[in-house]
Design a protein around this motif. Structure first.
Motif, PDB file in Angstrom:
ATOM      1  N   SER A 165       0.925  -0.628   0.225  1.00 24.25           N
ATOM      2  CA  SER A 165       0.066   0.092   0.041  1.00 24.25           C
ATOM      3  C   SER A 165       0.770   1.513  -0.404  1.00 24.25           C
ATOM      4  N   GLU A 166       0.779   2.769  -0.584  1.00 22.87           N
ATOM      5  CA  GLU A 166       1.054   3.811  -0.493  1.00 22.87           C
ATOM      6  C   GLU A 166       1.462   3.815   1.141  1.00 22.87           C
ATOM      7  N   ALA A 167       0.632   3.534   2.761  1.00 26.57           N
ATOM      8  CA  ALA A 167       0.946   3.793   3.748  1.00 26.57           C
ATOM      9  C   ALA A 167       3.044   2.783   3.624  1.00 26.57           C
ATOM     10  N   GLN A 168       2.499   1.617   3.136  1.00 21.45           N
ATOM     11  CA  GLN A 168       3.884   0.744   3.505  1.00 21.45           C
ATOM     12  C   GLN A 168       4.285   0.970   2.604  1.00 21.45           C
ATOM     13  N   ARG A 169       4.790   1.219   1.367  1.00 23.19           N
ATOM     14  CA  ARG A 169       5.951   2.261   0.727  1.00 23.19           C
ATOM     15  C   ARG A 169       6.374   3.189   2.083  1.00 23.19           C
ATOM     16  N   ARG A 170       6.000   4.357   1.993  1.00 24.05           N
ATOM     17  CA  ARG A 170       6.353   5.244   2.753  1.00 24.05           C
ATOM     18  C   ARG A 170       7.297   4.414   4.346  1.00 24.05           C
ATOM     19  N   GLN A 171       6.101   3.792   5.399  1.00 25.86           N
ATOM     20  CA  GLN A 171       6.736   2.854   6.078  1.00 25.86           C
ATOM     21  C   GLN A 171       7.380   1.483   6.596  1.00 25.86           C
ATOM     22  N   PRO A 172       8.309   0.896   4.999  1.00 28.39           N
ATOM     23  CA  PRO A 172       8.132  -0.609   4.612  1.00 28.39           C
ATOM     24  C   PRO A 172       8.848  -1.291   6.109  1.00 28.39           C
ATOM     25  N   PRO A 173       7.911  -2.619   6.255  1.00 28.31           N
ATOM     26  CA  PRO A 173       8.176  -3.874   6.792  1.00 28.31           C
ATOM     27  C   PRO A 173       9.934  -3.157   7.597  1.00 28.31           C
ATOM     28  N   PRO A 174      10.401  -3.005   8.925  1.00 30.97           N
ATOM     29  CA  PRO A 174      11.841  -3.071   9.249  1.00 30.97           C
ATOM     30  C   PRO A 174      12.380  -4.277   8.906  1.00 30.97           C
ATOM     31  N   VAL A 175      13.548  -3.857   8.850  1.00 31.64           N
ATOM     32  CA  VAL A 175      14.863  -4.846   8.198  1.00 31.64           C
ATOM     33  C   VAL A 175      14.643  -6.221   9.505  1.00 31.64           C
TER      34      VAL A 175
END
Length: 278
Positions: free
Chosen positions: A239-249
């Motif tokens: 989603s757009e939100a996930q691209r701005r704040q992706p799952p952390p390493v």
């Protein structure tokens, strides 16, 4: 069934009562081959819910973290270990996820949630016997929030394909096949298989690949690694939100894919969700 009567019934099964700390690792499914013969398996719908383990006193996520369920919901559960899914119905995962992650549960949301039970983690005998025990147990509980997952015997591959088609057409994810003769098993095992139009698996995030073009300044893809050591990039499904704040390493994510290359790399892989957020 009153609590004392329930206790006597459970004791007859050889099930320990009270707090059940230190439960075994839950059983996890492998992907079923497309040509799977359902003989010897019990088949149920694959529920798109949140895995929940009941230890006799607390309801927990797969991670072990306690689920903040309302007291009236907890009061419906028996004093023995159960394994199942919290469920709001088909195509309701996002709403369910938000509800069960609250630190202060909302009664209005939990009135729509059921606990779908499919295993007795400390039960005895083959799975077919445990499934019958679950059905009998749930029938004796007060309240309507606890259900036994329906288990079916299917005669052949054609019946299995027909059942899969019907479930998917109605908005379901797919099917689960559990060996009828299997004892309680821990971890990922081929005694439990999942059958879906597309397959899914989990991988660990190694790095964030910067986006380009319309994704400039955002996530372009996740570089991930499977438990088998295969590395590849996940670039779609966000989603757009996930691209701005992706799952952390270091986090674990789920993804869908069609099949594998000869090198074991997933084809047409697409991000599904963060796998260990619970």
């Amino acid at each position: 069934m009153r609590r004392r009567e329930l206790g006597l019934w459970l004791a007859g099964l050889g099930v320990p009562l009270g707090a059940l700390a230190g439960l075994p690792e839950p059983l996890l499914a492998k992907n079923a081959p497309a040509s799977i013969d359902p003989k010897g398996y019990l088949v149920s719908e694959k529920l798109d819910g949140v895995r929940a383990l009941w230890d006799g006193q607390a309801l927990r996520f797969r991670s072990g973290r306690t689920i903040a369920a309302p007291g009236w919901f907890i009061a419906m559960l028996p004093p023995l270990a159960l394994d199942g899914e919290l469920w709001m119905g088909r195509r309701s995962f996002e709403r369910l996820s938000a509800a069960v992650r609250r630190t202060e549960p909302l009664d209005a949301e939990w009135r729509d949630i059921s606990y779908q039970v499919f295993e007795l983690p400390q039960g005895r005998g083959p799975f077919a016997q445990r499934a019958a025990q679950i059905k009998a147990l749930v029938a004796g509980l007060q309240g309507s929030a606890v259900s036994a997952v329906e288990q079916r015997e299917l005669t052949d591959a054609a019946a299995l394909r027909a059942r899969l088609k019907a479930v998917v057409a109605e908005g379901g994810e797919g099917l689960m096949l559990h060996r009828a003769d299997a004892p309680v098993v821990q971890g990922r095992s081929d005694v439990l298989l999942k059958l879906k139009p597309t397959m899914d698996a989990e991988a660990v995030v190694l790095a964030h690949v910067p986006g380009q073009g319309r994704f400039a300044g955002q996530l372009g893809a996740l570089e991930v690694q499977t438990p088998e050591g295969v590395r590849f990039k996940l670039g779609t499904g966000f989603s757009e939100a996930q691209r701005r704040q992706p799952p952390p390493v270091g986090s674990k994510v789920s993804y869908r894919y069609r099949d594998l290359t000869e090198a074991g790399v997933p084809r047409f892989a697409s991000f599904l969700r963060v796998a260990d957020e619970f």
